[in-house]
Design a protein around this motif. Structure first.
Motif, mmCIF file in Angstrom:
data_model
loop_
_atom_site.group_PDB
_atom_site.id
_atom_site.type_symbol
_atom_site.label_atom_id
_atom_site.label_comp_id
_atom_site.label_asym_id
_atom_site.label_seq_id
_atom_site.Cartn_x
_atom_site.Cartn_y
_atom_site.Cartn_z
ATOM 1 N N ILE A 317 48.833 58.509 65.496
ATOM 2 C CA ILE A 317 49.026 58.282 67.384
ATOM 3 C C ILE A 317 49.366 57.005 67.667
ATOM 4 O O ILE A 317 50.006 56.899 68.791
ATOM 5 C CB ILE A 317 47.585 58.786 67.670
ATOM 6 N N TYR A 318 49.190 55.824 66.958
ATOM 7 C CA TYR A 318 49.597 54.463 67.580
ATOM 8 C C TYR A 318 50.779 54.011 66.635
ATOM 9 O O TYR A 318 51.808 53.836 67.345
ATOM 10 C CB TYR A 318 48.393 53.522 67.380
ATOM 11 N N ILE A 319 50.572 53.430 65.469
ATOM 12 C CA ILE A 319 51.580 52.777 64.833
ATOM 13 C C ILE A 319 52.977 53.765 64.752
ATOM 14 O O ILE A 319 54.059 53.246 65.222
ATOM 15 C CB ILE A 319 51.289 52.488 63.239
ATOM 16 N N MET A 327 57.091 42.664 63.292
ATOM 17 C CA MET A 327 56.495 41.528 62.505
ATOM 18 C C MET A 327 55.909 42.626 61.501
ATOM 19 O O MET A 327 54.986 43.466 61.574
ATOM 20 C CB MET A 327 55.280 40.951 63.340
ATOM 21 N N PHE A 328 56.234 42.241 60.094
ATOM 22 C CA PHE A 328 55.963 42.864 59.066
ATOM 23 C C PHE A 328 54.241 43.102 58.731
ATOM 24 O O PHE A 328 53.562 42.016 58.728
ATOM 25 C CB PHE A 328 56.295 42.322 57.785
ATOM 26 N N ALA A 329 53.739 44.238 58.729
ATOM 27 C CA ALA A 329 52.334 44.388 58.337
ATOM 28 C C ALA A 329 51.213 44.264 59.375
ATOM 29 O O ALA A 329 50.214 44.509 59.329
ATOM 30 C CB ALA A 329 52.057 43.490 57.198
ATOM 31 N N ARG A 330 51.752 43.543 60.550
ATOM 32 C CA ARG A 330 50.595 43.089 61.413
ATOM 33 C C ARG A 330 49.806 44.423 62.218
ATOM 34 O O ARG A 330 48.821 44.136 62.164
ATOM 35 C CB ARG A 330 51.417 42.429 62.703
ATOM 36 N N PHE A 331 50.647 45.293 62.509
ATOM 37 C CA PHE A 331 49.829 46.517 63.035
ATOM 38 C C PHE A 331 49.036 47.311 61.963
ATOM 39 O O PHE A 331 47.945 47.982 62.469
ATOM 40 C CB PHE A 331 50.867 47.408 63.571
ATOM 41 N N ILE A 332 49.262 47.032 60.698
ATOM 42 C CA ILE A 332 48.334 47.581 59.810
ATOM 43 C C ILE A 332 47.102 47.090 59.447
ATOM 44 O O ILE A 332 46.134 47.442 58.855
ATOM 45 C CB ILE A 332 49.400 48.149 58.403
#
Length: 621
Positions: A317-319, A327-332
């Motif tokens: 629903i978000y990512i 920016m690699f990986a930031r949202f995870i």
């Protein structure tokens, strides 16, 4: 009434080794996070808000413009407090991130201790977090990532691993979820998901509708009491519920293809984690709950199932919806602890590999996390030129999506040694910050408006210019709400046009920093010399201002610093007589339009304009 069986705990003899392991994990994680500490360019947008807020100008980027160009209200308040009591928010942002990481590791050491059912104890989640390179990168960075991750995990811990009375627990967890949403708007997803899971659990347990409604209301009560007035204040203050960055980065549109690629790229690096999730996820759903897990099923619910649902909701629903991030990986990172928790709990349930679990599989997983973060990550995100210089992966274009599709190792981008100053290698964020500090006294108190591109937010912050326009719309509503002409690099798809910058009365549009000036010099180029570095900051003159130009020239001259600022009232007569007649029609038309925007719009000169029109008429024949 019989009590639910309790999960067995490690014996008292295991407490001292456990404590030593925990301290070692925290020490290793913190040392690495401190070594990798850094500040991203985007965080300087927040620092400018902090400065204006503490100075009494409101929570604004430009004084008098109410635009929400940040996405982390609580983080901004925390940094504002640090500045108010005398700390530099740039430095404070890093150390607060480190402190949040220490608490995060402590939380998961405690969770692993409470969950452990076998005689051998290994706090796998905390160990993996302490060794994951991207987790360590985003402990700092100047943004809210570390605080956001901590709040999600603390709420998870308080719900499943505290023995508070139900009503107090609901209010506590609800308050933590409120803080999560105040830290980042997408945090509201955890509040909504938590309320739905609570209602579903109550329905499964055949609780009355009245009792279920009461519990859900208690969980949501902090968000209602504080969150709703906050949203009303935001709408009244900024004119919108969502921040400007939400629209600038196209969060109001679906970009599932890019979003799933963002997730895929992360698991392409940490592929062992992906395989573990698949294998042990299947095993988890094949196994019936152990008796020792009944305590969770009869009170708070299943922590591993809750973690799976939270991660899935956040991913989809978000990512995936917003297209991930550049920016690699930031949202995870915010849900990475929950992902590792799923793996740890699945491993502990997998009785058939208990001998391997003791020493084998966890050790392999730990080793692979280190290997993936330092070697495979490099192969996925970078390549090398013929001189063995490390370069970013192919961003791609409209025809060719590219290897990384505009997703970058943000820390590497800003900390790579791009400049050589007096024989010393310097990073771009370091040099850009120094450039801003160098320019600040010259631009101090001048009513100048500058436009900045990517990577120049530190120049804007330290330069302390009167008005700043971020050309990607992060702090500008009109740019942010503009339609996307075509899909491109996520977060950089909307950009101000020259006509728009002219309408905003931008004086200078900063270009890059260079050690070589173009030859010949474009007539609408301004040059700010940086003598201590042997460099130049170039800028396009968008709207000429006589008074500002005169004052800047005087200030630089008083410091014996050479500067190239055109005085157009002096060069236009020469341009008409010697340059314009020699130009080809296309170039003359382009210059004609730019000269009207740049000069004549503000300083009309009928005689000169008539001469130009006469020459242009001849060229059009």
């Amino acid at each position: 009434m019989a009590k639910a069986p309790q999960a067995p705990k490690p014996s008292a003899k295991k407490t001292i080794p456990y404590s030593l392991i925990g301290l070692l994990v925290i020490a290793v994680g913190l040392v690495q996070a401190i070594v990798l500490r850094w500040v991203s360019d985007d965080s300087f947008i927040t620092f400018r808000y902090v400065k204006n807020f503490v100075d009494g100008n409101g929570i604004v980027y430009n004084i008098g413009e109410r635009i929400e160009g940040y996405t982390h209200f609580l983080w901004l308040l925390i940094l504002s407090f640090t500045k108010l009591i005398g700390f530099d928010p740039v430095i404070a942002s890093m150390w607060i991130g480190v402190a949040c990481f220490a608490l995060l590791l402590t939380i998961y050491l405690r969770i692993s201790y409470k969950e452990q059912t076998s005689s051998s104890y290994l706090p796998l989640v905390a160990i993996l977090l302490a060794l994951n390179y991207d987790m360590l990168v985003w402990v700092t960075g100047g943004l809210e990532t570390s605080l956001y991750t901590l709040l999600i995990s603390v709420a998870f811990y308080c719900w499943f691993y505290t023995k508070l009375p139900q009503q107090r627990k609901l209010l506590l967890v609800g308050s933590l979820l409120l803080l999560t949403a105040l830290t980042r708007p997408d945090g509201a997803l955890f509040t909504i998901t938590g309320a739905i899971l609570l209602a579903g659990k109550n329905l499964k347990e055949n609780k009355s509708i009245a009792l279920s409604l009461k519990e859900v209301t208690l969980l949501l009560l902090p968000s209602i009491i504080i969150g709703v007035p906050y949203l009303l204040w935001k709408y009244n203050y900024y004119g919108d519920i969502f921040p400007t960055t939400f629209y600038a980065k196209s969060g109001d549109e679906n970009y599932f293809g890019q979003g799933f690629f963002y997730i895929f790229l992360f698991f392409k690096v940490y592929f062992t984690l992906a395989l573990s999730l698949i294998a042990f996820g299947i095993w988890y759903f094949m196994k019936r709950p152990r008796p020792a897990e009944a305590i969770h099923n009869t009170t708070a619910g299943s922590p591993i199932l809750t973690a799976i649902i939270l991660v899935a909701v956040y991913f989809i629903i978000y990512i995936a919806k917003v297209g991930g991030d550049f920016m690699f990986a930031r949202f995870i990172i915010p849900v990475l602890p929950l992902i590792y928790f799923i793996v740890e709990r699945s491993l502990d349930r997998a009785d058939f590999i208990t001998p391997l679990y003791k020493w084998g599989f966890p050790i392999v997983l730990i080793g692979m996390v280190v290997c993936e973060g330092h070697f495979i990550r490099t192969k996925v995100l970078f390549h090398y030129d013929v001189n063995s210089n490390q370069l970013e992966g192919d961003w791609g274009n409209e025809e060719n999506p590219g290897e990384v599709r505009g997703i970058a190792d943000e820390r590497w981008v800003y900390l790579r040694e791009r400049f050589t100053l007096n024989g010393e290698k310097r990073s771009s964020i370091d040099v850009y910050s120094e450039v801003g500090k160098f320019l600040e006294p010259y631009f101090h108190d001048l009513p100048v408006t500058v436009a900045i591109g990517g990577a120049q937010n530190s120049i804007a912050y330290y330069g302390n210019f009167h008005n700043v326009v971020n050309v990607y719309g992060l702090t500008d509503k009109e740019i942010a709400h503009a339609p996307i002409a075509k899909r491109g690099r996520i977060g950089h798809e909307k950009k101000a046009t020259l006509d728009y910058l002219t309408g905003r009365d931008v004086n200078y549009y900063f270009f890059d920093i260079t050690d070589k000036l173009p030859n010949p010099m474009p007539w609408d180029l301004a040059v700010f010399s940086l003598p201590q570095y042997g460099l130049y900051l170039t800028a396009r003159v968008v709207t000429y201002n006589k008074e500002i130009t005169q004052e800047l020239t005087k200030r630089f001259a008083n410091s014996s610093v050479p500067v190239g600022l055109q005085r157009y009232e002096q060069i236009i007569p020469k341009y008409i007589q010697k340059v314009l007649p020699t130009l080809p029609p296309d170039q003359a038309e382009e210059n004609h339009k730019r000269m009207n925007q740049l000069y004549f719009r503000k300083y009309p000169n009928p005689e000169a304009q008539h001469e130009i029109d006469s020459i242009m008429s001849e060229k059009r024949k």
